[in-house]
Design an enzyme around this catalytic site. Structure first.
Site, short mmCIF file in Angstrom:
data_model
loop_
_atom_site.label_atom_id
_atom_site.label_comp_id
_atom_site.label_asym_id
_atom_site.label_seq_id
_atom_site.Cartn_x
_atom_site.Cartn_y
_atom_site.Cartn_z
CB CYS A 459 58.50 -23.11 -3.45
SG CYS A 459 57.54 -23.65 -4.86
CG ASP A 583 56.65 -16.42 -0.61
OD1 ASP A 583 57.09 -17.48 -1.12
OD2 ASP A 583 56.24 -15.47 -1.29
CG HIS A 585 58.57 -18.62 -3.76
ND1 HIS A 585 57.32 -18.71 -3.21
CD2 HIS A 585 58.62 -19.54 -4.75
CE1 HIS A 585 56.62 -19.63 -3.85
NE2 HIS A 585 57.38 -20.15 -4.79
#
Lengths: 626, 83
Positions: A459, A583, A585
């Site tokens: 990430c 994000d 992820h």
């Protein structure tokens, strides 16, 4: 006769203001305008400021300015400052001096638009206290009359004009003998002159791409078999272009254009062709029996490809007959630009290939064109860009005219692999405070992209990739977004990680992100530390300031998770704050509706951050380069 | 003659800092190791930044860093993120 009016874009005011020197009255620059054949009204779209130190060599400055503009934008007049009040007589006398300086040859129309700005050198401030008045000066009769200036929206340009784009291939051949540079320059001049003549002949055809329309200059007979006449308004040409079936391209942006632009610019792409048969082609041949002269010797023959990549603006209502006229003007300007480039950068027997680039800088309503030599990298052309930044009133603290900044025409944007600016189109956060977000463009990098399974460890790498994409898209670097391996290698190179780090799935954090940004891109970062996620609630002002001044995406790491912060909505009255979070992820495909709908890119409250852990933030700083 | 620089390194949490004297040609990665040892924290989970919070590329000599950023520095814990 009805009172004349002139349309002016708001940006012109800002540009003019930037160049006003209260204690040094004189000419500021040329007013750039697009005339409308139908209404006779000119829209002033910008100022081409003088960059020379003493306001002389006006003619040369005019030519230099013109070479960087698309055809269709002409030098419509002059703006100058003076201590005297704006009266028609004074304006006439000033303009007479400009006429004598040779401006009559470069301002093609007899009706000049003249902006007189009265300055008072005794005042300290340069505020709006200056009196500015616009006149129309008739260079034939020498009289000046006041004119009504109507300020129009910046967006009027894309909605009332078409952008013409022309591509074609020419070539220039000349003899080069080392040591005989003068002969060579003459040969180059002759070569370009021949090309200029060639363009202007009736054998030159402009083909509207993806259509059957062929246009030619000075055509009086409507020779096409299509239901199209040269007197028709040129926006009709749009109907003849075959549109490809729009496939399911990744959805870009939300349902609403976040900038609130009413319309996008329509573009007509044209191709430069030469007729090879028929009367027009025959007329190009010499009308005599050829004599063959055979001379045997050694010499260098330089064959230079001249890739024409020119643009022009035309009012939608202007007749079709104006299109080929503008195309010829566009090619002519570009050839002059290329000749200048070739001569300027000829060094020690080495010739460059001049290449044209177009730029649409933020705040500029129209394209700019620059011809760069293939032999020099952007670093060596800073002096040239500096001139252009000044001439067109561009900010001097950021790159806008590097090759990386070149404008990509909508038709050249292929189905991009990565989504750009996934935050655009999101509904408001609900805080109703001051929203400051990342400036410019970035691409969204996340888990599983590039056939790289980095789920569970990548990430921070992905957040770093998003940040690198920002520096690439804003022109600070032409280095492509680094891979995980390149990131790891950079950390090994600086001595921060052992050799076996490369190829591993080891985690990194904000410190490694800042180190890589420095090692790979030369970017410095500021590190912000908070003891607890809750403390981020108190960082609203600091983050808002970052987005206002730097505008770069922020990487935040803490409690095993990395994210990218793209903006804040902060109310300094209520203290309420929300963070625009991207994000990394996310493991799905490039589907904006999922990414926005499921909150992979969205506004988060301070509860999003873990109270029980400390966080480090990496705030990349813009290098001060152009 | 070896030139030596003195640097003061402060942690974020407490007020007590340390003063290190290192030869100017020392790679900055070594300065980090010395500092981490003094504070009894693992060097690979620590990082040194300037007093203004600017990140320091460790691929330079100590002398270079002090020249660019001054000799008052801070040691902070690294975040390590992945899942």
């Amino acid at each position: 006769m009805a009172a004349k009016i002139v349309h002016m874009l708001p940006v012109v005011k800002k540009q003019v203001k930037q160049h006003v020197k209260v204690d040094d009255p004189g000419p500021l620059g040329f007013l750039l305008g697009i005339p409308s054949t139908k209404t006779g009204v000119t829209t002033v779209v910008g100022l081409g400021a003088l960059v020379g130190l003493d306001g002389t060599a006006l003619q040369q400055e005019a030519e230099d300015t013109l070479l960087h503009l698309p055809a269709g934008i002409r030098l419509s007049g002059v703006a100058y400052t003076s201590e005297k009040p704006p009266t028609p007589d004074y304006v006439s006398s000033q303009c007479l001096r400009f006429v004598q300086a040779g401006l009559k040859d470069v301002i093609v129309t007899n009706e000049w638009i003249v902006q007189h700005i009265q300055v008072d050198p005794t005042t300290e401030s340069e505020g709006d206290a200056q009196l500015s008045k616009v006149f129309v000066y008739d260079s034939a009769s020498g009289s000046a009359t006041t004119v009504d200036v109507r300020e129009v929206e910046d967006s009027i340009l894309p909605s009332t004009t078409l952008l013409l784009r022309l591509q074609g291939q020419l070539s220039l051949e000349f003899e080069y003998n080392p040591g005989e540079d003068d002969d060579m320059f003459k040969a180059i001049e002759e070569g370009f002159s021949n090309l200029q003549e060639k363009i202007a002949t009736p054998a030159t055809i402009f083909h509207l791409m993806d259509s059957n329309v062929l246009l030619r200059q000075h055509e009086t007979v409507d020779a096409t078999s299509l239901p199209l006449s040269y007197q028709d308004p040129c926006h009709r040409l749009l109907q003849f272009v075959a549109r490809p079936d729009t496939e399911e391209l990744p959805k870009k942006g939300g349902s609403k254009d976040s900038k609130g632009r009413s319309s996008t610019q329509d573009v007509l792409s044209m191709q430069l062709l030469f007729q090879q048969t028929g009367l027009e082609a025959i007329a190009m041949l010499p009308s005599c029996v050829p004599l063959i002269h055979w001379e045997k010797r050694n010499f260098h023959n330089v064959c230079l490809p001249v890739s024409i990549n020119a643009t022009a603006y035309i009012h939608r209502d202007d007749p079709v007959s104006r299109v080929p006229q503008l195309m010829v003007e566009a090619v002519s300007r570009q050839l002059r630009g290329m000749e200048t480039c070739l001569n300027m950068h000829f060094q020690g027997g080495q010739f460059c290939v001049p290449t044209a680039y177009h730029f649409l800088a933020p705040g500029m309503p129209h394209l700019l064109t620059a011809v760069y030599p293939s032999s020099l990298l952007d670093d060596k052309l800073e002096w040239y860009r500096k001139d252009l930044h000044q001439r067109f009133s561009l900010p001097t603290d950021r790159p806008l005219l590097r090759r990386q900044n070149a404008y990509v025409f909508p038709e050249d944007q292929h189905g991009d692999i990565y989504l750009t600016n996934t935050h655009e189109g999101l509904p408001p956060s609900g805080v109703k405070g001051d929203v400051t977000v990342v400036q410019g463009r970035y691409t969204y990098h996340h888990y599983m992209q590039d056939r790289m399974n980095d789920s569970g460890w990548g990430c921070a790498y992905r957040s770093l990739q998003t940040i690198c994409s920002w520096f690439n898209l804003q022109g600070y670097t032409d280095r492509p977004v680094p891979t995980h391996r390149e990131i790891q290698q950079a950390l090994v190179d600086v001595g921060d990680k052992p050799l076996k780090f490369v190829g591993s799935r080891k985690w990194i954090g904000s410190i490694e992100v800042s180190t890589c940004l420095n090692q790979l891109l030369g970017v410095t970062s500021r590190i912000m530390c908070v003891n607890s996620g809750a403390d981020l609630g108190g960082k609203g002002r600091e983050l808002a300031l970052h987005f206002q001044t730097q505008g770069t995406p922020i990487m935040i790491g803490g409690g095993v998770l990395a994210h990218t912060i793209l903006g804040v909505d902060f109310s300094d009255q209520t203290g309420q704050i929300k963070f625009l979070v991207l994000d990394p992820h996310y493991e799905g495909g490039e589907d904006l509706s999922v990414i926005q709908g499921k909150g992979w890119c969205g506004w988060k409250s301070v509860d999003f951050w873990d109270k029980t852990t400390f966080y480090n933030l990496c705030l990349p700083q813009r290098p001060d380069i152009i | 003659m070896r030139t030596v620089s003195r640097t003061r390194i402060l942690p974020v949490s407490t007020q007590l800092g340390i003063i290190l004297s290192v030869p100017e040609a020392t790679p900055f990665t070594a300065v980090l190791k010395f500092a981490a040892e003094e504070f009894r924290v693992p060097p690979d989970t620590s990082a040194i930044i300037t007093n203004d919070g600017i990140g320091i590329n460790p691929a330079q000599t100590a002398g270079n860093v002090f020249l660019k950023h001054g000799s008052e520095l801070r040691i902070i814990p690294r975040d390590r993120v992945g899942c």
